[in-house]
Design an enzyme around this catalytic site. Sequence first.
Site, PDB file in Angstrom:
ATOM      1  NE  ARG A  61      12.939  60.410 100.379  1.00  0.00           N
ATOM      2  CZ  ARG A  61      13.908  59.945 101.134  1.00  0.00           C
ATOM      3  NH1 ARG A  61      15.154  60.245 100.876  1.00  0.00           N
ATOM      4  NH2 ARG A  61      13.639  59.161 102.160  1.00  0.00           N
ATOM      5  CD  GLU A  98      13.096  52.216 112.608  1.00  0.00           C
ATOM      6  OE1 GLU A  98      14.041  51.881 113.335  1.00  0.00           O
ATOM      7  OE2 GLU A  98      13.207  52.933 111.598  1.00  0.00           O
TER       8      GLU A  98
END
Length: 175
Positions: A61, A98
């Site tokens: 994106r 993460e």
Amino acid sequence: MRVDDLRQYIRDIPNFPTEGVIFRDITPLLKNPDAFATTVDLMAEAVSSLNVTAVAAVEARGFIWGGTLAYRLGVGFIPIRKPGKLPFEVVEKEFELEYGKDVLQIHKDAAGPGDSILIVDDVLATGGTAQAAADLVNTLGADVAGFCFLLRLGTMDGYERLSKLGKKVFYLLTV
């Protein structure tokens, strides 16, 4: 159209891609020509003082915003990709996510000394991807002029992380 008007074109998808995550879907914004044009115009206005020589963006994106913003600014575009996607010699950077690690690559001749690169992506969360992109640009000898994002996730510390690098960090909306 104003920046706050863009919020109506960002759709929240709960529990995607995993349970507990709210995915910010920008496809309604991309579909609307006025919202899409306003987004690019506002990004270009925000970074106009940086005097960049190219825009670098991370797939996928990030390419949407990076490519259109490079065109709007009249500068080149540098793709930063996942391993195995670039056909020429590359430099790579492993970085922490993460829940694990990832790797980004850039062509070794994509930029160099004297270049001033704007790093663009759709969402600023932890800042790990953007910092890895900046590290790649710096490895090539180029300077990172700043960072630009459509969305900043207000519950994450990415803005603070990137600000510590001493570069300008621009975003249009906090969600």
